[in-house]
Design a protein around this motif. Structure first.
Motif, PDB file in Angstrom:
ATOM      1  N   ASP A 442     -10.753  32.228  -3.462  1.00  0.00           N
ATOM      2  CA  ASP A 442      -9.721  31.594  -4.286  1.00  0.00           C
ATOM      3  C   ASP A 442      -9.957  31.982  -5.745  1.00  0.00           C
ATOM      4  OD1 ASP A 442      -7.805  29.990  -5.397  1.00  0.00           O
ATOM      5  OD2 ASP A 442      -8.561  28.104  -4.582  1.00  0.00           O
ATOM      6  N   SER A 444      -7.808  30.345  -8.242  1.00  0.00           N
ATOM      7  CA  SER A 444      -6.880  29.441  -8.934  1.00  0.00           C
ATOM      8  C   SER A 444      -7.467  28.904 -10.232  1.00  0.00           C
ATOM      9  CB  SER A 444      -6.495  28.275  -8.011  1.00  0.00           C
ATOM     10  OG  SER A 444      -7.660  27.564  -7.603  1.00  0.00           O
ATOM     11  N   SER A 523      -4.177  35.202   5.830  1.00  0.00           N
ATOM     12  CA  SER A 523      -3.147  34.872   4.843  1.00  0.00           C
ATOM     13  C   SER A 523      -3.709  35.112   3.447  1.00  0.00           C
ATOM     14  CB  SER A 523      -2.701  33.416   4.986  1.00  0.00           C
ATOM     15  OG  SER A 523      -1.856  33.031   3.916  1.00  0.00           O
ATOM     16  N   LYS A 524      -2.839  35.480   2.518  1.00  0.00           N
ATOM     17  CA  LYS A 524      -3.246  35.600   1.126  1.00  0.00           C
ATOM     18  C   LYS A 524      -3.377  34.230   0.469  1.00  0.00           C
ATOM     19  CE  LYS A 524      -3.717  38.612  -1.301  1.00  0.00           C
ATOM     20  NZ  LYS A 524      -5.009  39.241  -1.730  1.00  0.00           N
ATOM     21  N   ASP A 525      -2.993  33.205   1.176  1.00  0.00           N
ATOM     22  CA  ASP A 525      -3.048  31.836   0.662  1.00  0.00           C
ATOM     23  C   ASP A 525      -4.413  31.216   0.966  1.00  0.00           C
ATOM     24  OD1 ASP A 525      -2.695  29.259  -0.165  1.00  0.00           O
ATOM     25  OD2 ASP A 525      -1.146  28.759   1.316  1.00  0.00           O
ATOM     26  N   GLN A 527      -5.178  28.242   0.775  1.00  0.00           N
ATOM     27  CA  GLN A 527      -4.941  26.935   1.389  1.00  0.00           C
ATOM     28  C   GLN A 527      -4.259  27.053   2.747  1.00  0.00           C
ATOM     29  OE1 GLN A 527      -6.093  24.141  -0.114  1.00  0.00           O
ATOM     30  NE2 GLN A 527      -6.949  25.532  -1.668  1.00  0.00           N
ATOM     31  N   TYR A 528      -4.253  28.239   3.320  1.00  0.00           N
ATOM     32  CA  TYR A 528      -3.518  28.516   4.556  1.00  0.00           C
ATOM     33  C   TYR A 528      -3.904  27.560   5.686  1.00  0.00           C
ATOM     34  CZ  TYR A 528      -2.359  31.067   8.867  1.00  0.00           C
ATOM     35  OH  TYR A 528      -1.907  31.424  10.108  1.00  0.00           O
ATOM     36  N   ASN A 531      -2.898  23.898   4.734  1.00  0.00           N
ATOM     37  CA  ASN A 531      -1.449  23.667   4.685  1.00  0.00           C
ATOM     38  C   ASN A 531      -0.806  23.711   6.067  1.00  0.00           C
ATOM     39  OD1 ASN A 531      -1.595  23.431   1.938  1.00  0.00           O
ATOM     40  ND2 ASN A 531      -1.003  25.566   1.520  1.00  0.00           N
TER      41      ASN A 531
END
Length: 548
Positions: A442, A444, A523-525, A527-528, A531
Motif C-alpha cells: 500500500d 496511501s 488486484s491493484k487495490d 483493500q481488495y 472490500n
C-alpha cells in the motif's frame, strides 16, 4: 468486587508501562550530522565534565584525559592536570600526550586475527593454535582432545591460566622470559578448565594469540600491527616501545596507602606485548574508535567488523557479554548495548567505550590506576545517549534497523534490465496464491507499506539500484514487539517482484515472491480482500512466520 482506587490504577499502569518497556525491541535514530553547539548538547558535555572532576576528586586522580567522537570527528575533549602530575611547572596535558592503553591492546591483537583470517593466512578462527605453533603444549586432564583455538583465545574461552608464567618484573627481559622459557613452563602446566565451560580472562591467551598469529604471517607481531593497523589508521604516535614515546609520555602515578604519590615506573611486557603494551594518544585512539564506528574496508571487511563486535559468552549477571575482543554491557536505562574495553597497568587506567548504533565513542584515561568497574564511561553514556537521540530526531533522523543500509524510497532506474523507472505505484496491490498466502503493498500514506494480510506492518525500501524489482521489508515499529520476534520472522527479508511492460509503455508487477511463496496479483487495490469480504482458509500461513 472491589473497585480499584486511583493509586492502584496508577501502580498498575506503571507496571504495564515497565513490562512493555522491557519486552519491546528498541530502535535507534540514524546518526546524522547535528549541531554540536546546541545548548542541550553543550549542557550534556558539561555534565560529563562534572562527572569526571568528581571521579578524580573521589579517587585521588591528579591528571586525566577525555575524548568523545561522533561519527567521524572528535566532538569534545578535555584534559585535566599536567604531563607530570607532581610538577606544577610541567606542561598541561593534551590529547597528543602518550598514555598506556594496557589491555585495550588486546583489541588490536584480535583485529590482527580477523585480518589474517580474511586474507587466508589462517584458514579458520577455529584452527588449533598448535597448527601454527607446534612447540606450544599444555596439560589437559579433561574429557577432550582439543587444544585451544584462535576463537577461544581471543574471547577468553580457552581455559588457559590468567597470566604468562613469568614474574611481572622480569617480563621485559627477553632472556629471562624468552619464548622458549615460557613455552617450556607451559608444557608443565595444565588448563584450568575445559574450553567454553566459563569465561576466564586470560592475559596469557591473548599473548599466545598474538605470537601465534605472527608465526602464521611470518613476521613480528609488533611490526605487523604497526604496518597493517596503526599507520593505515593514521595512528602515527602509537608504538609498542617506550623509547618511541618517552618524549611525550604522560606520567602515571602510584597512590600509596599513606596518601603519598610517586611517579610509576614504566615496566614493559616483552613477549607478552600482545596482551597490553601499546602506547597511544587520545587523538590516535579517536581515529581507532572512528574505524570501529564507521567501518574502513581497507582495514577490515564490514561483515567481519560486525563479526568482531558480536557476543560470544553471556555472564551470569544476564547483561554482561564477552566477545572478540569487546566486553559488552546492556545500558538498561537507554536500552542499548555498549561495546567496551578497559586496560590497567601501573600508573594508568584507560577505557574505550563504543555506542555503535549512535556512532558515539569515548576514550577516558586516568593517570592513576584505581579500582573501578569502569572509568566513568557508564555514567557519561547515560547522559549522552538520550540527548543524542533527542537531537537526532529533532534534526529529522529516521529510525534505523541496526546495520541494514537503506536506499531512499524514490523511483530508480537500471540500464541493464529496465529502460524505464519503476515507480512505487507499480508495486502496489494485493497478491495471493491458492495456498492462502497473502502479500499486500500500500502507498496511501505516501510511503510503501506492506503486510501479510494482518496488522503487522512493514516499511518497504529499495534494495539496490541494480535490482529495482527487489524490495526489502522491515518491521515498522520494532519497539512494539519482543526482539525475538523481530529477528526470528519476516523482518529484513527481500521480496522479489516480476516486472512486465504494459501495451502502452508502462511498467507493472504481476507477481511477487515473499518468504519463499510466489503470489500473483489479484488486484491493484490494497483493500481488495477487505472490500470483497474474501477470506482465505490458510491466510495465516505467512503471518505465522513472523509471530512464531
Amino acid at each position: 468486587m472491589k473497585i480499584m482506587n486511583k493509586q492502584s490504577i496508577t501502580i498498575f499502569l506503571i507496571i504495564c508501562f515497565l513490562i512493555n518497556l522491557i519486552l519491546s525491541c528498541p530502535n535507534y535514530p540514524e546518526p546524522i550530522k547535528i549541531n554540536q553547539n546546541d545548548p542541550t548538547l553543550q549542557k550534556a558535555y558539561k555534565e560529563v565534565d562534572e562527572i569526571i572532576k568528581k571521579g578524580m576528586k573521589d579517587n585521588g586522580i591528579k591528571s586525566f584525559i577525555a575524548s568523545i567522537v561522533y561519527r567521524d570527528e572528535i566532538v569534545w575533549s578535555k584534559t585535566y592536570g599536567n604531563v607530570n602530575p607532581l610538577d606544577e611547572n610541567s606542561p598541561p596535558l593534551t590529547i597528543d600526550n602518550a598514555i598506556r592503553i594496557a589491555s585495550i591492546t588486546k583489541t588490536f591483537t584480535d583485529l590482527m586475527m580477523f585480518q589474517l583470517r580474511d586474507k587466508g593466512t589462517i584458514s579458520s578462527l577455529d584452527d588449533e593454535v598448535s597448527k601454527y605453533f607446534p612447540e606450544f603444549s599444555i596439560g589437559n586432564l579433561y574429557n577432550t582432545k582439543k587444544s585451544p583455538t584462535f576463537r577461544e583465545l581471543s574471547s577468553h574461552q580457552s581455559g588457559l591460566p590468567r597470566e604468562v608464567p613469568c614474574d611481572f618484573d622480569d617480563l621485559a627481559d627477553w632472556d629471562i622470559c624468552s619464548e622458549e622459557v615460557i613455552i617450556e613452563r607451559l608444557s608443565k602446566m595444565f588448563l584450568i578448565m575445559p574450553s567454553y565451560q566459563s569465561t576466564h580472562y586470560s592475559n596469557l591467551g591473548i599473548a599466545l594469540l598474538g605470537r601465534t598469529l605472527a608465526k602464521a604471517a611470518n613476521t613480528e607481531y609488533e611490526k605487523y600491527v604497526k604496518e597493517k593497523i596503526l599507520f593505515p589508521l593514521g595512528m602515527m604516535n602509537s608504538s609498542f616501545y617506550y623509547d618511541d614515546v618517552k618524549d611525550y609520555l604522560a606520567q602515571g602515578l602510584i597512590l600509596w596507602p599513606n596518601g603519598s604519590y610517586t611517579i610509576s615506573p614504566v615496566e614493559e611486557l616483552g613477549w607478552s606485548n600482545p596482551m597490553g603494551n601499546l602506547y597511544s594518544t587520545a587523538r590516535d585512539m579517536c581515529n581507532y574508535m572512528m574505524f570501529w564506528l564507521n567501518e574502513n574496508p581497507e582495514i577490515l571487511d564490514s561483515t567481519t567488523l560486525n563479526e568482531a563486535m558480536s557476543p560470544i559468552s553471556l555472564l551470569n549477571d544476564g547483561d554482561t557479554v564477552y566477545g572478540t575482543p569487546f566486553e559488552m554491557f546492556y545500558d538498561q536505562a537507554n536500552s542499548i548495548w555498549v561495546k567496551s574495553k578497559a586496560g590497567q597497568l601501573s600508573g594508568y587506567r584507560t577505557q574505550m567505550a563504543l555506542i555503535r548504533p549512535l556512532k558515539i565513542g569515548m576514550l577516558f584515561s586516568s593517570l592513576l590506576a584505581f579500582q573501578t568497574p569502569d572509568v566513568f564511561t557508564k555514567a557519561a553514556s547515560e547522559i549522552l545517549i538520550p540527548v543524542y537521540e533527542q537531537l537526532l530526531y529533532e534534526a529529522g533522523s529516521q529510525p534505523q534497523s541496526p546495520f541494514i543500509p537503506d536506499s531512499k524510497l524514490k523511483p530508480t532506474l537500471t540500464t541493464e534490465k529496465y529502460s524505464k523507472e519503476i515507480p512505487n505505484d507499480a508495486f502496489v496491490g494485493t497478491y495471493t496464491n491458492s495456498e492462502g498466502s497473502i502479500f499486500i503493498v500500500d502507498n496511501s500514506t505516501g510511503l510503501l507499506i506492506a503486510n501479510f494480510g494482518d496488522d503487522n506492518l512493514f516499511n518497504v525500501s529499495r534494495f539496490s539500484d541494480q535490482y529495482p524489482e527487489i524490495l526489502r521489508i522491515k518491521v515498522s515499529n520494532p519497539q512494539d514487539y519482543l526482539c525475538r520476534y523481530v529477528v526470528d520472522g519476516s523482518n529484513y527479508e527481500l521480496v522479489y517482484f516480476t516486472i512486465t511492460s504494459t501495451p502502452f509503455g508502462g511498467i507493472e508487477c504481476n507477481s511477487v515472491t515473499a518468504m519463499g511463496q510466489t503470489m500473483t496479483l489479484a488486484s491493484k487495490d490494497p483493500q481488495y480482500l477487505k472490500n470483497n469480504n474474501i477470506e482465505f482458509e490458510k491466510r495465516n500461513k505467512l503471518i505465522s512466520k513472523f509471530l512464531q
